[in-house]
Design an enzyme around this catalytic site. Structure first.
Site, PDB file in Angstrom:
ATOM      1  N   ALA A  12       0.816  -1.212   0.000  1.00 19.78           N
ATOM      2  CA  ALA A  12       0.000   0.000   0.000  1.00 19.78           C
ATOM      3  C   ALA A  12       0.852   1.266   0.000  1.00 19.78           C
ATOM      4  O   ALA A  12       0.461   2.285  -0.583  1.00 19.78           O
ATOM      5  CB  ALA A  12      -0.922  -0.004   1.217  1.00 19.78           C
ATOM      6  N   LYS A  13       2.030   1.200   0.633  1.00 19.26           N
ATOM      7  CA  LYS A  13       2.870   2.399   0.700  1.00 19.26           C
ATOM      8  C   LYS A  13       3.512   2.693  -0.655  1.00 19.26           C
ATOM      9  O   LYS A  13       3.663   3.851  -1.039  1.00 19.26           O
ATOM     10  CB  LYS A  13       3.916   2.238   1.801  1.00 19.26           C
ATOM     11  N   ASP A  74      11.252  -3.375  -8.474  1.00 20.56           N
ATOM     12  CA  ASP A  74      11.973  -4.286  -7.594  1.00 20.56           C
ATOM     13  C   ASP A  74      13.062  -3.477  -6.931  1.00 20.56           C
ATOM     14  O   ASP A  74      13.828  -2.771  -7.605  1.00 20.56           O
ATOM     15  CB  ASP A  74      12.576  -5.471  -8.353  1.00 20.56           C
ATOM     16  N   PHE A 157       9.174   2.197   5.624  1.00 23.11           N
ATOM     17  CA  PHE A 157       8.976   0.752   5.701  1.00 23.11           C
ATOM     18  C   PHE A 157      10.267   0.085   5.259  1.00 23.11           C
ATOM     19  O   PHE A 157      11.224   0.737   4.828  1.00 23.11           O
ATOM     20  CB  PHE A 157       7.783   0.309   4.853  1.00 23.11           C
ATOM     21  N   HIS A 194      15.287   6.445  -3.898  1.00 31.39           N
ATOM     22  CA  HIS A 194      15.649   5.627  -5.053  1.00 31.39           C
ATOM     23  C   HIS A 194      14.456   5.398  -5.968  1.00 31.39           C
ATOM     24  O   HIS A 194      14.571   5.459  -7.195  1.00 31.39           O
ATOM     25  CB  HIS A 194      16.212   4.285  -4.579  1.00 31.39           C
TER      26      HIS A 194
END
Length: 211
Positions: A12-13, A74, A157, A194
């Site tokens: 969700a983040k 990724d 997170f 990033h």
């Protein structure tokens, strides 16, 4: 014509970050949805040797299964003292995918004897965008910083609570000053991370989706 863009993630983040970027950049006509908002389909395991391979495989699968333009990310943490690990194994470093606390604690334990001056590393994100017309775009973003010795902050997170970015590390090695990525505001993180750096390189392609 309105376009639905699938983000091949249930995080969700990550979904919130992408939606913020699309809104901030004024990309009209593109609605971002996650995997939980489309019919389920078999998802290939992440077995690529690089972030780019994994991101592209996820985007190809998502596009083929749904017929939607699909963006996949990724990402992970590459630590210099660990020869670039955990790298593509970041999300399952402790053995179970997505156990952020276990991954973080294992990494801290492995770096317990690493001196402050050798705790550098980088968050890496590879983003792949695949369209139903067959176009494929893969980009990479990196965010350098250092790994601190204890988690700080609640905003992020993954490994965010132990990563102090270079942009916020204004003191000599060994100092406790400098905020972790988990202590930055969403706006600050969006401007530095990033993932935001990789997504920024996709903006021309994202804008073309609604044109």
């Amino acid at each position: 014509m309105p376009i639905t863009l699938l983000l091949a993630s249930r995080n969700a983040k990550k979904l919130t970050e992408l939606r913020r970027l699309v809104a901030t950049e004024g990309i009209d006509g593109v609605t971002v949805v996650g995997l939980d908002e489309v019919p389920s389909f078999p998802e290939a395991p992440e077995i690529g040797a690089t972030f780019e391979e994994n991101a592209l495989a996820k985007a190809v699968d998502g596009c083929a299964a749904t017929g939607l333009a699909c963006l996949a990310d990724d990402s992970g943490l590459e630590v210099d003292a660990l020869n670039g690990m955990p790298g593509v194994l970041s999300a399952r470093w402790a053995g179970r995918h997505g156990d952020d606390d276990a991954n973080l604690q294992l990494l801290l334990g492995q770096m317990g004897d690493v001196p402050d001056g050798r705790r550098g590393g980088a968050f890496v994100s590879a983003c792949a965008l695949v369209t139903p017309q067959g176009a494929q775009t893969v980009v990479r973003g990196e965010w350098r910083g250092r790994v601190v010795r204890a988690p700080l902050g609640d905003n992020g997170f993954g490994y965010d609570p132990i990563f102090v970015p270079d942009e916020d590390d204004l003191t000599p090695p060994g100092s406790v000053a400098g905020r972790t990525a988990a202590q930055l505001s969403p706006a600050e993180k969006d401007g530095l991370s990033h993932r935001s750096r990789a997504l920024a390189r996709l903006l021309p392609t994202l804008r073309s989706l609604d044109g």
